[in-house]
Structures are given as structure tokens and as C-alpha cells.
Motif scaffolding. Sequence first.
Motif, PDB file in Angstrom:
ATOM      1  N   TYR A 124       0.944  -1.197   0.038  1.00 11.74           N
ATOM      2  CA  TYR A 124       0.038  -0.133   0.089  1.00 11.74           C
ATOM      3  C   TYR A 124       0.980   1.145   0.175  1.00 11.74           C
ATOM      4  O   TYR A 124       0.577   2.046  -0.643  1.00 11.74           O
ATOM      5  N   ARG A 181       1.837  12.690  17.441  1.00 10.08           N
ATOM      6  CA  ARG A 181       0.191  12.253  17.313  1.00 10.08           C
ATOM      7  C   ARG A 181      -0.322  12.057  18.558  1.00 10.08           C
ATOM      8  O   ARG A 181       0.370  11.375  19.610  1.00 10.08           O
ATOM      9  N   GLY A 210      -0.908   0.951  15.764  1.00 12.88           N
ATOM     10  CA  GLY A 210      -1.744   0.925  14.549  1.00 12.88           C
ATOM     11  C   GLY A 210      -1.461   2.493  14.059  1.00 12.88           C
ATOM     12  O   GLY A 210      -2.053   3.317  14.716  1.00 12.88           O
ATOM     13  N   ALA A 227      -1.779   4.641  10.903  1.00 10.01           N
ATOM     14  CA  ALA A 227      -2.373   4.553   9.482  1.00 10.01           C
ATOM     15  C   ALA A 227      -1.418   5.091   8.443  1.00 10.01           C
ATOM     16  O   ALA A 227      -1.073   6.232   8.687  1.00 10.01           O
ATOM     17  N   VAL A 228      -1.501   4.665   7.299  1.00 12.83           N
ATOM     18  CA  VAL A 228      -0.711   5.241   6.250  1.00 12.83           C
ATOM     19  C   VAL A 228      -1.473   6.109   5.482  1.00 12.83           C
ATOM     20  O   VAL A 228      -2.545   5.460   4.779  1.00 12.83           O
ATOM     21  N   ALA A 229      -1.419   7.318   5.993  1.00 13.00           N
ATOM     22  CA  ALA A 229      -2.403   8.380   5.081  1.00 13.00           C
ATOM     23  C   ALA A 229      -1.765   9.680   5.056  1.00 13.00           C
ATOM     24  O   ALA A 229      -0.661   9.936   5.907  1.00 13.00           O
ATOM     25  N   PRO A 230      -2.290  10.535   4.308  1.00 19.95           N
ATOM     26  CA  PRO A 230      -1.621  12.031   4.118  1.00 19.95           C
ATOM     27  C   PRO A 230      -1.544  12.687   5.264  1.00 19.95           C
ATOM     28  O   PRO A 230      -0.648  13.672   5.532  1.00 19.95           O
ATOM     29  N   ALA A 231      -2.567  12.649   6.045  1.00 17.78           N
ATOM     30  CA  ALA A 231      -2.417  13.372   7.474  1.00 17.78           C
ATOM     31  C   ALA A 231      -1.694  12.772   8.750  1.00 17.78           C
ATOM     32  O   ALA A 231      -1.621  13.349   9.735  1.00 17.78           O
ATOM     33  N   GLN A 232      -1.054  11.591   8.391  1.00 17.53           N
ATOM     34  CA  GLN A 232      -0.416  10.907   9.494  1.00 17.53           C
ATOM     35  C   GLN A 232       0.964  11.623   9.723  1.00 17.53           C
ATOM     36  O   GLN A 232       1.573  12.374   8.915  1.00 17.53           O
ATOM     37  N   HIS A 233       1.224  11.647  11.026  1.00 11.57           N
ATOM     38  CA  HIS A 233       2.524  12.135  11.439  1.00 11.57           C
ATOM     39  C   HIS A 233       2.988  11.088  12.312  1.00 11.57           C
ATOM     40  O   HIS A 233       2.697  11.008  13.480  1.00 11.57           O
ATOM     41  N   ARG A 282      -4.147  19.189   6.889  1.00  9.31           N
ATOM     42  CA  ARG A 282      -4.308  17.913   6.301  1.00  9.31           C
ATOM     43  C   ARG A 282      -5.488  17.008   7.230  1.00  9.31           C
ATOM     44  O   ARG A 282      -5.228  16.940   8.519  1.00  9.31           O
ATOM     45  N   ASP A 329      -7.664  13.601   6.972  1.00  2.44           N
ATOM     46  CA  ASP A 329      -8.127  12.423   6.583  1.00  2.44           C
ATOM     47  C   ASP A 329      -9.394  11.994   7.561  1.00  2.44           C
ATOM     48  O   ASP A 329      -9.175  11.587   8.359  1.00  2.44           O
ATOM     49  N   ARG A 346      -3.986  16.937  10.807  1.00  2.00           N
ATOM     50  CA  ARG A 346      -2.582  17.331  11.127  1.00  2.00           C
ATOM     51  C   ARG A 346      -2.410  18.843  10.851  1.00  2.00           C
ATOM     52  O   ARG A 346      -2.875  19.285   9.825  1.00  2.00           O
ATOM     53  N   ALA A 357      -0.266  15.388  14.782  1.00  2.14           N
ATOM     54  CA  ALA A 357      -1.477  14.913  14.116  1.00  2.14           C
ATOM     55  C   ALA A 357      -2.590  14.305  15.391  1.00  2.14           C
ATOM     56  O   ALA A 357      -2.008  13.880  16.387  1.00  2.14           O
TER      57      ALA A 357
END
Lengths: 517, 517
Positions: A94, A440, A449, A451-457, B112, B114, B129, B485
Amino acid sequence: MVTAAAAPVWSVDPRTGKRREQVAVEATAAEVDAAVRAAHAARPALADRTARAALLRRAAELLDATGARVIEAADAETALGPGRLTGELARTTYQLRACADAVDEGAFLDVRIDHADPSLTPPRPDLRRHRIPLGPVAVYAASNFPLAFSVPGGDTASALAAGCPVVVKAHPDHPATSELVAALLRRAAADTGLPEGVVGLVHGFDAGVELVRHPLIAAAGFTGSVRGGRALFDAAAARPHPIPFHGELGSLNPVVVTEAAAAERAAEIGAGLAASMTLGVGQFCVKPGLVLVPEGPDGDRLLTALTAAVSDTEAGVLLDHRMRDAFVDGVRARAGLPGVEAPVTPGAGGDHTVAPGFLTLPAARLLDDPDGYALLLEECFGPVTVVLRHSGDGAVGAVLAHLPGNLTATLQLSAEEGAGTDPAGRGAHLLAEVTALAGRVVVNGWPTGVAVAPAQHHGGPYPATTSTATSVGATAIERWLRPVAYQDTPPALLPPELREENPLGLPRRVDGRPEPA
Amino acid sequence: MVTAAAAPVWSVDPRTGKRREQVAVEATAAEVDAAVRAAHAARPALADRTARAALLRRAAELLDATGARVIEAADAETALGPGRLTGELARTTYQLRACADAVDEGAFLDVRIDHADPSLTPPRPDLRRHRIPLGPVAVYAASNFPLAFSVPGGDTASALAAGCPVVVKAHPDHPATSELVAALLRRAAADTGLPEGVVGLVHGFDAGVELVRHPLIAAAGFTGSVRGGRALFDAAAARPHPIPFHGELGSLNPVVVTEAAAAERAAEIGAGLAASMTLGVGQFCVKPGLVLVPEGPDGDRLLTALTAAVSDTEAGVLLDHRMRDAFVDGVRARAGLPGVEAPVTPGAGGDHTVAPGFLTLPAARLLDDPDGYALLLEECFGPVTVVLRHSGDGAVGAVLAHLPGNLTATLQLSAEEGAGTDPAGRGAHLLAEVTALAGRVVVNGWPTGVAVAPAQHHGGPYPATTSTATSVGATAIERWLRPVAYQDTPPALLPPELREENPLGLPRRVDGRPEPA
């Protein structure tokens, strides 16, 4: 000069501690140099964004197609189990595909165009800026993610997406898996017309040090321990030409449970904590390692639920026996501190396993002698957490003030605190306090967990990470780029990314404003 | 313990070398600590973006209103002259206002969102984020820009825009100006309801070292020499908790003149080079310090024009007498290398001035013995440039391969080369070669003059800068932020920047896509 015999690299079965096979030999300085030079030579080929996206997608396809073999290889030398590894493989492919999508979109190029303005004083020239790849990236693979944070993992995917070839330093806990998936990545390169030098692989501690010092290495990504990561960070900073070092080192991942939350959800929180801290035998960098639980009957109920759930959790195999020893020693040292109790004793399970457990201490004891309890504020890798019993807001704040930087911080709040309708405004207050400590913040959930997501940090104040960047999510690509501006450059010479007519259809800011899509 | 008497800080007139007045005393460790603590305490007040924008605009107003006094003070201790300083003040207030505009827009917050997606495996939580201020920033003022890269300069403006209080280490070349403008910044803070601790000022070398080591300092910005900058970079990296160090250290700023360009524009290029290298008595970090000029009659014509223009340029006063000595010594050492000639001899002018000039050497001599001529590839601060006569593409490429990183690289191309219609494709080839070496590429212009614009990049491979960031332009703000985030955080607790209804009207990416304005 006498050359020492090449040091063998063994694949070891952590379930038995026995060597499975010799996989490779440790790379000599000359071999590291050759891998870096091959990576450096592959830069022009990777400059083509279309080729990069194709490489990332082909790598994902090959990993999918070879999934059963990859999972078998990884399980044999990590004991993580086929279930977890199936999920990790899906995460890995992914990530590769998400990076390919990001390459297609090109937002990370951060294209900015300012047209000349002769009416200004001084007159403004035409300026056009985008981001270009830094050069070969050294990737240090993690022990606990043989796929998603190793050879085909997030650092590799994001570096390739940025246009940077990589040389991966394999983790000694999974050398056979590393060789297998590195071969797949090189096959993906060949299949997409790219040189195989876009992904190099070296084994050995010394090779890792050579790598970060190599003059042609332009940046490094690392996931691992504070000690190892800091040593490599120091080496990167001490180079004649220092390079960016994006290291994810260690994190306590504190959890704060308020009195009202415990009153509402003691059993649920206790069970959730048990699941989170024992997930993957406690081998996640975001494992909750320090939990502030209120004193009194509601907190007691929480611990009762925690005790029951942890007691029901089977002993598990850690990634290697050195970690097992470190866990057993680390737990023993913590449990031996005055006043520390172990409602469920963590430590050695069978000959090759460890049993999960947790320790408790009144927060007031730690606050009376922070230096004496400093060990409790250091990460202990494996299925253990430390519960500090607190007496309310003052004690919570005082403990938080002693904490180092973290990847995550978690709040367990009551419904009223979450809604912001409690008279104390406790939710907002705690949110501000833990924001200062972490990258975070999780509310009424658990940090495991990512998440691989654009808003992740995935990052945080030192020692969580050595930079302000993330190693998870699309913005991880930005780590491997540097801006370059072109002033008054004739249109015919401009890179296509910066041409007026926007032939590549990139998102961009023109004269200070985002251009409509 | 005996406390030494406080060391006086003098304002000195570089036109005479004489002390003008005692301005202050060097800060003790306790005074540095007090300034940092005051900055740290000012963070909550600066968290309000509206207040930050008001502070920046009020500071610009006060600088404008006090312009005559500021320029007089700066001229008295830098000898830069009222004309240049009037321009620099305008640049400084423009930067402050541009940063205020950037604060209003809020793009640097990189919001951002999500949304949760329970259909994914594993289910994706809600993630939101943005970027938050790092904390107090140490700013090291530059000698050569008493305003635009000093107390009220780009580092200060961008840090305040990011929400970070600053403690500035004043440059010893302009302590009186520093005190005057720091008082204006503090008045701007008071006028906008902010604590004066948002801008602190300390004097003294030791204070500068204390500052970068202070545990509450979260990042540093520096403009100055390779030696000083590297020492502070090393101190920042060696801290128990390392911090980002954005240093702009030094740059040769190479210029390549092709044979065809010299054939077309020899006199124009010679005159342009003279103007650029002598501008501000050669005291710009983007001064062209190494120029590749073709051998043969067209190159000779270029040097004739350069000789005429430089000979006509008057001797000037450098920022201080230590720099004057370093310039005279540096020129003498370079001129003494075998084969180096001085068509116009740079060096001492009168007792307090230096005369501009330039040195020449066949490029082949340098390429035969790069180590012997290594000094020619180091920046020499002041009105001197080194001309290497080259025999064409091969020699140019070979010289470029020896160069360290640069802030800028400049190409002088013919019309045909600029249009990309020459058979050799020389323009595109050279553009790619110099892009690898620099952060800004100028074609058929000169590197002096760094426009404050969104697409600007003032930075480059080490030693030009110690990071991949820019110190000029709106993106400079990004240096002082870190992402955080929030996962599954109740709406009532979210910072307004991250609320679903976007109450602040911020630009943002939602579910991976830019949201229409």
C-alpha cells in the motif's frame, strides 16, 4: 595488509535461537563503496517521474505475487507470525502504491512561480522553484518491521518516490528476508528499465557506519534504538559535509486516564490497554509504555481488567535472543526499584519466550525522586508497561513535565471531558499538555496501529525522532528533497516542471497564490 | 567564586576604527538564561495568529517611522551608507509584512484532514494534522545586513510568524543598531498586547554559545562564516536533545561564461561582473567569487571591460577592521599562488579602506593541482573575484566538479544557447551541472540581489547552508514548525485550525486532495 575473512551473516530462528542458514557476508568498506557508487550512478535514470512511479508499482506487484514466500521467510527469522506479516506485507505494498500516486500528483515538488515585476523596487526577476532529489539515501532497516520499515519499507518507498536511489543496511534479525525482497526490488527496476543500482543492500554493523560516512550518501533514514540511532546521527552530523539524518529512535508513548474516564470505562480501558501493550509481543515503537491511572476504586477496576487480560495473554517470542535478554534484564531492573509492584510479572517465559506483564508505582513516589526512577521513563522494548497511579490533574501534569519526547500520547477521557462540557475543561487542557510532548495525539483509542495516510505524522520531539519530519504517510517524501530556484531562466532551458504552460499538469503556486486545478 | 567584571560592548566606527560608545555589556550565562526563559514564557501569547500578524505589521510601522534614526545608527557602525541602508530597511519591513500576510493565509500550517474510513483494512481513524511552533528560536545576526539578516531580519520575522519567540545574538559590528531596533520590536510587542519577551537580545561570543546549548532553545538560525556557523552547528548537534540548526555559512557563487556568450556580450558581461562583485564593497554572501571566462580574444575583451570597471571603482570601508585584515591577508595568499595574476590588484586602500580587484589563473593550472589551489575555491569576503580562464566544456565541467555547495550559480549564455538551439545543447547541459551545486541558478544576470518572494530559495548544498531550508521568502517560516496529528479527537477539543467547518478559512488538503478555496 591482511584482509580478514569475510564475516558470515546468519539467518537465525528466534523460536529456537538456532542458526538456519548463512545468507551473506558482511560488506567490506569496498563493497559499501561499490553499492553507493551504483546508487549514485542510478540517479539520472530515477530523475524520470514516470519511471519512478512505474518502479514503485512494479515492486508492489512483485511483492504481492511473491507474498507467500516473503511471509514464510520473514516468519522463519522473526517469529512475527503469518497473520501479522500478511498485514505488514499489505501495508508495505500500500505504501509503495501510495508513493507512486504521490509521484503522479507531484504536490511534493512544491512548484512555485513568481513572474517578473519590473514595477517593484528593486525590480523582481522571474523566479521558479521546485524540489529536486538530494541523492543516494542510506536506509537503516528496523528489527520489528521486516517489510514495512525495512528493505521495501517507508523510507525506501519515499526515497525512490523523491528520485533518490537507496542503499539499505539490512537488520541482522532478518537477513534472508532482506535478500529476498531486495532481489524483488531490483527485478522491479529491471522490469521498468531502471538500473538495479537504484536499490542496494549491505549487511553488517561496520558497513552501516561506513554507509553514513560515505561522501556520496546525501541523507539517511533510520528506525531503531536510541543508542544506535544517536551514534549514527552523531556520525552524520560530524561529516565534513553533514547530511540530514531522519531517525526514529524511541518513545514511551504515555497514556493518561482521567478519573472520570476510569469511572465510565474502567474495564474497557483495562482490556484495551492490555491488547495494545501486548500486540506483536510489545514490539511496536508506539507501544504504550507509561500509563497514568487514577488512584481509587475506578482505577483499581481498570487494573483488575488489565490484570485479567494480560494474564490471559500467552508468552511470545521476541525478534532475537539479545532482545529477550534485554527485556528480562530491563524488567528486572525496573521491578527492583523501591515501591514498584508487579501485578502480572513480566519476564522470561519459556527458554525462548517472554511473558507479558506490567508494573505499578504511585506517581507521588516518582515525583519525590525523579532521578531515582529515571529508568521508568525510558522505553523498555517488549510486552511490559508501567502504570503510575495518580491523584488528579496536578500529579498528571507533574509527571508529564518529566517526560522526554514521544511519537504518540494518548488520552482516555470521559464523555463529558471529550465534549468539553466538564467544568474543569480537562480535555482541552490535557490535549495542550500532551501536544507539547508528542507528534500524534490519540483520544479514546490506542497508539498502536499507525495508519498510512496523508494526514499521518509519525515523529515527535527527540528522542522520538531526530528531525521534525514523518516517516509514515505521503509527506515522508519531502525528507529527501531540496529546493532549487531558477532566476530569469530562458523557457527552453527550464525543467518541464517549471514551464509556464505547465505541461506536466502539476499543482503549483503562482505569484503567491495556489493555482486553480 | 569571583565574578569577572562585565565585558563592555562597544560600537565602533569602521571608517576610523575608533570606539564610538559603550552600548551594553556581554551577557552572562544567567542573563542568557533569563532571556530564554522570558522567550519561553511568551509562547502562549504568540500562539494567537492574529496577534502574531499584528506584531509583525506594528514592527514594520515602527521601523518605518524611526527609519532616519535607524539608518543613521547603522551607517555609523557599518559604513554601508544611507543609500544601501535605506534599501535594506525597506527590504526588512517588506519581509515583516510579507510574513504577516503569510500568517493570515496560513498555508504554512499545512492542514491535512483524512476522514475515518471503516471500510479499509485496517480501518482508518480520523486524522487531522497541522504544524505547531517549535519553541524559542536562537537567531545569530549577520555582520553584513544590520537589519535584513539581523535583529528584525528574516530569521526573526519568520520565527515570529511561525509562533516562536526569538532570542537574538547581536553581531558585534552593530550593537547600537541592534539595541535600537530590538527596543522597537519590544515596543511593537507591547503595542499589540504581547509580552516583551517575544524578542530578546544578547551580546557576546560566549553568550552565543550558551544560547545554542540552552535546553529551552528549540531551533537556531544563523548567517555568517563557515567557521563560526559550523562550530554552532556542531554544538546544536551535540546537545543531549539536538535541535534544528539552519545556518547560511559561505558560498563561492560560481559564474560560467561560455565562449559564445563572451563573443556576443564581452563588454556587458565584464561590466556586469564588476558591478556585482564590488556591490556593497563585495560584502554579500552571493557575491560572485569564482568566474569561468573563456580563453581567447573574446574572453580577453571581457577582462578588459572588467579591468576598466573595477579600476574605476573606489576603495571602500569594510564592516570592521578584522575583516579588512582578513581580506588583505586572503587576497595576498591567493595572489601569491603560482601563476595567479592580478590585472587589478585588490587589497589595502587607505588606512581604513580596501581597493577592489580580481585575480586570474588558467583553469588548467588549477585542474593540474587542485589541492595546491584549494584556497581559490574558498570564499574570500570582500571586493575580489577569481577568474579562471577555461578552454571549453571539458574544463568547465572539470572545475565545477571540484566546487563545494553554493547559494547560487550563474550562467552567461549566448542567445542561441539560451534558446536551446545550439547544436551542443550547452545551455541545458550547464544548467543541469550547476543545479547540482547550488540552491539558485541565475541565467544572464547576476546573483547579487536576493528577491524576497514566495518562489525564492536562499540556501544550497553545504557549506552554503546546513539544512535544506531557505532563509529568504515565505517558505522560511516552515523551518520553525513541527507537525502534530490528532487521531479520533472529539471536535470540541480540536484546535480551530483542524475543525471540520474550517472556521479560520485555512487552505487544506482533505482526504488527500487540495480543498477548493
